[in-house]
Each structure stands twice: as C-alpha cells, then as structure tokens.
Design an enzyme around this catalytic site. Structure first.
Site, PDB file in Angstrom:
ATOM      1  N   ASN A 293     -10.969  -2.525  -5.415  1.00 48.29           N
ATOM      2  CA  ASN A 293     -10.220  -1.554  -6.223  1.00 48.29           C
ATOM      3  C   ASN A 293     -10.868  -1.275  -7.586  1.00 48.29           C
ATOM      4  O   ASN A 293     -10.540  -0.285  -8.245  1.00 48.29           O
ATOM      5  CB  ASN A 293      -8.761  -1.999  -6.430  1.00 48.29           C
ATOM      6  CG  ASN A 293      -7.895  -1.908  -5.189  1.00 48.29           C
ATOM      7  OD1 ASN A 293      -6.951  -2.672  -5.017  1.00 48.29           O
ATOM      8  ND2 ASN A 293      -8.198  -0.944  -4.298  1.00 48.29           N
TER       9      ASN A 293
ATOM     10  N   ASP B 131       0.819  -1.211   0.000  1.00 49.18           N
ATOM     11  CA  ASP B 131       0.000   0.000   0.000  1.00 49.18           C
ATOM     12  C   ASP B 131       0.858   1.269   0.000  1.00 49.18           C
ATOM     13  O   ASP B 131       1.971   1.275   0.526  1.00 49.18           O
ATOM     14  CB  ASP B 131      -0.916  -0.019   1.240  1.00 49.18           C
ATOM     15  CG  ASP B 131      -2.076   0.954   1.106  1.00 49.18           C
ATOM     16  OD1 ASP B 131      -2.379   1.380  -0.027  1.00 49.18           O
ATOM     17  OD2 ASP B 131      -2.688   1.287   2.142  1.00 49.18           O
TER      18      ASP B 131
HETATM   19  C1  IPE Z   1      -5.358  -2.647  -0.184  1.00 46.35           C
HETATM   20  O1  IPE Z   1      -5.063  -1.312  -0.335  1.00 46.35           O
HETATM   21  C2  IPE Z   1      -5.368  -3.328  -1.524  1.00 46.35           C
HETATM   22  C3  IPE Z   1      -4.058  -3.524  -2.159  1.00 46.35           C
HETATM   23  C4  IPE Z   1      -2.920  -3.205  -1.653  1.00 46.35           C
HETATM   24  C5  IPE Z   1      -4.105  -4.153  -3.453  1.00 46.35           C
HETATM   25  P1  IPE Z   1      -6.199  -0.198  -0.481  1.00 46.35           P
HETATM   26  O2  IPE Z   1      -5.521   1.087  -0.677  1.00 46.35           O
HETATM   27  O3  IPE Z   1      -7.177  -0.613  -1.508  1.00 46.35           O
HETATM   28  O4  IPE Z   1      -6.914  -0.281   0.949  1.00 46.35           O
HETATM   29  P2  IPE Z   1      -7.729   0.806   1.748  1.00 46.35           P
HETATM   30  O5  IPE Z   1      -8.761   1.376   0.802  1.00 46.35           O
HETATM   31  O6  IPE Z   1      -6.768   1.854   2.220  1.00 46.35           O
HETATM   32  O7  IPE Z   1      -8.313   0.054   2.902  1.00 46.35           O
HETATM   33  C1  IPE Z   2      -1.586   0.307  -3.417  1.00 44.80           C
HETATM   34  O1  IPE Z   2      -1.367   1.680  -3.452  1.00 44.80           O
HETATM   35  C2  IPE Z   2      -1.807  -0.268  -4.795  1.00 44.80           C
HETATM   36  C3  IPE Z   2      -3.191  -0.681  -5.060  1.00 44.80           C
HETATM   37  C4  IPE Z   2      -4.173  -0.672  -4.210  1.00 44.80           C
HETATM   38  C5  IPE Z   2      -3.467  -1.156  -6.412  1.00 44.80           C
HETATM   39  P1  IPE Z   2      -2.569   2.725  -3.431  1.00 44.80           P
HETATM   40  O2  IPE Z   2      -2.944   3.025  -4.840  1.00 44.80           O
HETATM   41  O3  IPE Z   2      -3.675   2.234  -2.566  1.00 44.80           O
HETATM   42  O4  IPE Z   2      -1.870   3.981  -2.786  1.00 44.80           O
HETATM   43  P2  IPE Z   2      -2.455   4.956  -1.667  1.00 44.80           P
HETATM   44  O5  IPE Z   2      -2.924   4.098  -0.548  1.00 44.80           O
HETATM   45  O6  IPE Z   2      -3.583   5.695  -2.304  1.00 44.80           O
HETATM   46  O7  IPE Z   2      -1.319   5.823  -1.285  1.00 44.80           O
HETATM   47 MG    MG Z   3      -4.099   2.428  -0.583  1.00 44.53          MG
END
Ligand code: IPE
Ligand code: IPE
Ligand code: MG
Length: 238
Positions: free
Chosen positions: A65, A17
C-alpha cells in the site's frame, strides 16, 4: 489451532477491503471511505468481544500500500494515529489488548510513537487481543523469519536439523498468536493480497461482497455462524 468443530473461532483475521469503492459510490474522496472504515473496525472489535473471540487481526495497511499516491498514504497514517489516540481509553475500558505486526519501523515516527504508547497502555488487558497488521506483507514476514532462523543458527541457539514447522512459526511476527480459524474478506475479492500466507494454510475463508465501511457486527455474527457450520478436516478423511 482451534479444535475441529469448535463453533466460535478463537482467532479471526480480516482483510478490510473496499473503502475506496464505498467512497466512490457516494461521490466522496477516498479518505472518507477510510474514515468510515475505521468506524467499522471499532464496531468489529466490540463484536469480537461480545462473541468471545480471543484474537482479531485486522489488515490495516499492506507493505504494497506504500505504492499508493502520497496524499492517500499520508491521510491513512494520520487517520491511524488519530484512531489510536482517540480509541485507546475505549480499548482499556473494553479490556482489549493491542498488538501490531509488520515492518513497523516503516511507519512515520509520530505514528510509531502513538502505536507503542497504545500497546503499552493496553498491555495488561485480558480480553480480546487486537492485532493490527501495518506495513505488513506475508512474503516479507517469511523472509524476516528466515533471517531470524539463520541468526539463531549462527549464534548457536539452534541446529539446522531442528527446523520444523513449529520452530519456523516461532520466528514469525505472529509467534505469540494461534493461526487464524476464520479469514474474512470484504468487497468480494477472492485473493489473499499477501496477508498471513504461512498462517492461513488451514483457515476457513469467508468472502462477502459488502464493502468494509458497510460491514456491521451483524455481518460479523453471520460469518461466525457460517464458520460454525464448516467441517474442518486438516486433510483427514473425516
Ligand atoms: C489489501 O487490500 C490490503 C488491506 C486491506 C490493508 P488491497 O486493496 O491493498 O488489495 P488488492 O490491491 O486489491 O489486492
Ligand atoms: C482497504 O480499502 C483499505 C486499505 C487498503 C488501506 P481500499 O482503499 O483498498 O478500497 P478499494 O479496494 O480501493 O475499494
Ligand atoms: Mg482494495
């Protein structure tokens, strides 16, 4: 499950993340963060091979997502396809076996095709098993597991009295893998975000404030070292 006290986790699962925040902090588009995230994932696979970890599960795209803006989802799918295409020779060279869990049929066709090509090309490898969680949701997995159990009852393969924890585990996407010993989450968030809900009941958790693109093999080694200091009790008194 790994034996208590074993210092190298047999299975590491990672919630990768913070790609978006990494990009935002540099005034870059989110996709740049995802690209750097892919680079960090590659480094992490290498790190696991060096540490002799048997299984690495990477949460790459959650079932939730899909709710992100279309352009970001599209770019992520393209990146996944490109990553698989480019990195498969390297996976073969490093003896990595690729697998995937999640509702894979939700992925765009070209992505599914590349994924299956890469899985097939690495099927005979005997080093690290890299499991990509794609369109994965822990609750969906449990629902799919219940449907699979009900089907097994309907066709007479099992009797409902036979259902126990071990049997249910065999109806989940993760049936071929041991439960994770160590769960790492980057970017400091203290939540599971629907990842491996059933499988993490006794997993050791490690949260780092580092954003995923900044996570290096040194950080991985630090998490594994910390894991080595944990005492796993599984509810027992010592
Ligand atoms: C979790 O991260 C999913 C992945 C790393 C693929 P998210 O960014 O989607 O999670 P939330 O929304 O902060 O809980
Ligand atoms: C994790 O990074 C990757 C996916 C969930 C695909 P994020 O895209 O959630 O990055 P933040 O949490 O918005 O910084
Ligand atoms: Mg995230």
């Amino acid at each position: 499950m790994a034996a208590a006290g074993k210092s190298v986790p047999r299975h590491i699962a990672i919630i990768m993340d913070g790609n978006g925040r990494w990009a935002k902090g540099r005034g870059l588009p989110r996709i740049k963060g995802h690209e750097e995230g892919a680079r960090a994932a590659r480094e992490c696979v290498e790190g696991c091979a060096e540490l002799k970890v048997d299984f690495l599960t990477l949460y790459a795209f959650s079932a939730e997502n899909w709710q992100r803006p279309k352009a970001e989802v599209f770019a992520l799918m393209k990146l996944l396809e490109k990553f698989l295409k480019e990195k498969t020779p390297e996976l073969i060279e490093k003896n990595v076996r690729l697998q995937a869990i999640g509702r894979l049929t939700d992925l765009p066709d070209s992505c599914q095709e590349q994924l299956h090509r890469s899985i097939e090309a690495t099927a005979g490898n005997t080093g690290v098993t890299l499991v990509l969680a794609l369109s994965y949701g822990g609750r969906l997995e449990i629902i799919d597991g219940i449907k699979s159990l009900l089907h097994a009852i309907e066709v007479g393969h099992i009797d409902k009295g036979m259902i126990d924890v071990e049997m249910f585990s065999k109806h989940l996407y993760t049936r071929y893998y041991p439960d994770p010993d160590l769960l790492i989450r980057t970017s400091g968030e203290m939540r599971l975000s629907n990842f491996l809900l059933w499988q993490t009941s006794y997993t050791e958790m490690y949260v780092t404030p580092k954003l995923w693109p900044d996570f290096t093999r040194k950080d991985l080694a630090a998490a594994v070292e910390e894991y080595g200091r944990r005492q796993r009790r599984y509810g027992k008194s010592e």
